[in-house]
Design an enzyme around this catalytic site. Sequence first.
Site, PDB file in Angstrom:
ATOM      1  N   CYS A 166       0.801  -1.228   0.000  1.00  0.00           N
ATOM      2  CA  CYS A 166       0.000   0.000   0.000  1.00  0.00           C
ATOM      3  C   CYS A 166       0.832   1.275   0.000  1.00  0.00           C
ATOM      4  O   CYS A 166       0.292   2.369  -0.183  1.00  0.00           O
ATOM      5  CB  CYS A 166      -0.962   0.000   1.195  1.00  0.00           C
ATOM      6  SG  CYS A 166      -0.164  -0.164   2.809  1.00  0.00           S
ATOM      7  N   HIS A 167       2.116   1.187   0.175  1.00  0.00           N
ATOM      8  CA  HIS A 167       2.973   2.377   0.278  1.00  0.00           C
ATOM      9  C   HIS A 167       4.192   2.184  -0.609  1.00  0.00           C
ATOM     10  O   HIS A 167       5.218   1.697  -0.144  1.00  0.00           O
ATOM     11  CB  HIS A 167       3.406   2.563   1.729  1.00  0.00           C
ATOM     12  CG  HIS A 167       4.126   3.837   2.007  1.00  0.00           C
ATOM     13  ND1 HIS A 167       5.480   3.985   1.888  1.00  0.00           N
ATOM     14  CD2 HIS A 167       3.667   5.040   2.411  1.00  0.00           C
ATOM     15  CE1 HIS A 167       5.834   5.207   2.223  1.00  0.00           C
ATOM     16  NE2 HIS A 167       4.743   5.861   2.551  1.00  0.00           N
ATOM     17  N   PHE A 168       4.160   2.467  -1.802  1.00  0.00           N
ATOM     18  CA  PHE A 168       3.115   2.970  -2.686  1.00  0.00           C
ATOM     19  C   PHE A 168       2.854   1.928  -3.759  1.00  0.00           C
ATOM     20  O   PHE A 168       3.762   1.177  -4.088  1.00  0.00           O
ATOM     21  CB  PHE A 168       3.576   4.263  -3.348  1.00  0.00           C
ATOM     22  CG  PHE A 168       3.860   5.362  -2.356  1.00  0.00           C
ATOM     23  CD1 PHE A 168       2.834   6.167  -1.880  1.00  0.00           C
ATOM     24  CD2 PHE A 168       5.146   5.590  -1.881  1.00  0.00           C
ATOM     25  CE1 PHE A 168       3.088   7.199  -0.995  1.00  0.00           C
ATOM     26  CE2 PHE A 168       5.408   6.607  -0.988  1.00  0.00           C
ATOM     27  CZ  PHE A 168       4.384   7.416  -0.541  1.00  0.00           C
ATOM     28  N   VAL A 216       7.848   1.012  -0.815  1.00  0.00           N
ATOM     29  CA  VAL A 216       8.900   1.435   0.102  1.00  0.00           C
ATOM     30  C   VAL A 216       8.335   1.379   1.524  1.00  0.00           C
ATOM     31  O   VAL A 216       7.158   1.670   1.741  1.00  0.00           O
ATOM     32  CB  VAL A 216       9.425   2.853  -0.250  1.00  0.00           C
ATOM     33  CG1 VAL A 216       8.332   3.896  -0.151  1.00  0.00           C
ATOM     34  CG2 VAL A 216      10.624   3.235   0.590  1.00  0.00           C
TER      35      VAL A 216
END
Length: 172
Positions: free
Chosen positions: A70-72, A77
């Site tokens: 989810c990041h990203f 990362v």
Amino acid sequence: MVDKRESYTKEDLLASGRGELFGAKGPQLPAPNMLMMDRVVKMTETGGNYDKGYVEAELDINPDLWFFGCHFIGDPVMPGCLGLDAMWQLVGFYLGWLGGEGKGRALGVGEVKFTGQVLPTAKKVTYRIHFKRIVNRRLIMGLADGEVLVDGRLIYTASDLKVGLFQDTSSF
């Protein structure tokens, strides 16, 4: 009685999250997914940059860790704030290791610098905590500097990490 060893396994850290490692009144680590380490490899009351205590812990990295999804999207990362939180977690864990009682709360940080990142291709994150001061009065508080390394390369530094142990957090 505090279970005071120089190193702790993942199961030990999970036991801390359940309130089983440092007793019912001792500080707890968070449970997964917010537990940001797999093991503590060294804990001492001396040592570190200030000879007032040192903790070293590790997190194994793999592409399936929750934050990479989810990041990203398309640019995975590890969020830098998770590395900062890991350092606060370790300051609180150390206070429990010393026999401190209460609920751990992060109280601040002087300065944080990010000079690198944790990608899904990394193998291991290492956290190093160098204690500067332990206050053991009405409030138990740890003050420390921290470092985060990925595969042996320094990528974050934090000065003046502060964590306190509170008997009552209702007015915090």
